[in-house]
Design an enzyme around this catalytic site. Structure first.
Site: not given
Length: 321
Positions: A121-122, A125, A166-167, A228, A289
């Site tokens: 997930d984050r 990135r 949520h993005w 974000y 997820h």
């Protein structure tokens, strides 16, 4: 409840206590504390978590990975017990470039100049930016349930927008998103995590409690939003710069995603990664997820095979229990 025949399934009596007994460490980079755990032996493997979680997401796989690798799991800035730097106008403090430098500093603190990366997930990135900016440091990389950030924004569909609401909520101007999260951090964690494929069932009670504790630390709501906001602004500048320069990842990259999750349903994951990396493999796993907690046995099998060629690095030094 007993551990049962499959040792990766029962976190309450096996995996969680084992992982949460790994020695902790704290380092500081440019005034920001980075917190983590280290354990095991062998070639170094960095673990990076996602939102709204902490390094505890790895509790079902880290003990087994530590039998073959030196596992270093860190809390991203803004999450867990790491620091929460103040926001700035261009969101640079929470850019994936800065977070990647945090991760690199944590590995170098332990004497590791070259290592593997397993990230969700984050954190995935952050790992993408780490591999792009510091290719000599990342030997090979496994990313869980993401497509490239720029591609996801540029190819947003109605289905994706509904699934990843949520993005678009978190990037709204302050202070509304922060205020809503901070008004009830536990509800936020449970709503985000419980609103996906398997609800809250996959999460061990004491690990869920850890996510909730950290969500309540002052400054967390602001940090989450800044993470974000950075992804929707400065991170895209960095990604577009790579594309304009014809820059692609050269490391072997394995991408795994949940068959029941929105990423695989809304995007051609392998095609999008092959547009920005030279050596890409991967597949869907039978989960949603939260891959490390929903499909630990399958993830372990993939990770042990993919990282089996990792080379030993310098011995760890400077660990702070």
């Amino acid at each position: 409840m007993g551990a049962g025949p499959q040792r990766t399934i029962d976190p309450v009596t096996a995996s969680a206590p084992s992982f949460l007994s790994f020695p902790t460490f704290d380092i500081e980079r440019n005034g920001v504390r980075i917190h983590g755990r280290i354990g095991g032996q062998g070639a170094p493997l960095l673990l990076l978590h996602g939102h709204p979680q902490t390094h505890a997401i790895w509790h079902r796989v880290a003990p087994q990975l530590a039998e073959q690798f030196t596992v270093v799991a860190v809390d991203l800035r803004g999450y867990g017990d790491s620091g929460r730097p103040a926001a700035d106008a261009d969101h640079a403090a929470y850019s994936k470039r800065e977070m990647a430098l945090d991760a690199l500093a944590a590995m170098r603190h332990h004497g590791f100049e070259r290592f593997g990366v397993l990230a969700h997930d984050r954190g995935a990135r952050v790992a993408h930016r780490l591999a792009a900016d510091h290719p000599a440091a990342v030997e090979r990389m496994m990313l869980l349930d993401i497509a490239p950030t720029l591609a996801m924004y540029e190819n947003t569909s109605e289905a994706f927008a509904k699934a990843y609401w949520h993005w678009f909520f978190l990037i709204q101007p302050p202070p509304l998103p922060e205020a809503l999260i901070a008004s009830d951090p536990v509800r936020y964690v449970r709503s985000v995590m419980g609103g996906r494929h398997a609800g809250l069932a996959p999460f061990a009670p004491e690990v869920l409690a850890e996510y909730e504790r950290c969500a309540g630390i002052p400054g967390t709501a602001e940090s989450i939003c800044e993470d974000y906001r950075a992804s929707a602004t400065i991170d895209l500048v960095h990604d577009r710069s790579d594309i304009a320069a014809g820059k692609k990842l050269a490391q072997p990259l394995c991408v795994l995603w949940g068959a029941h999750g929105a990423v695989g349903k809304c995007f051609d994951v392998l095609a999008l990664w092959r547009a920005c990396a030279d050596d890409v493999s991967g597949r869907a796993l039978p989960c949603g997820h939260y891959v490390p907690e929903e499909a630990p046995a399958e993830l372990l099998a993939e990770a042990l095979a993919f990282f089996s060629s990792l080379q030993p690095s310098l011995p760890q030094t400077g660990a702070t229990p």
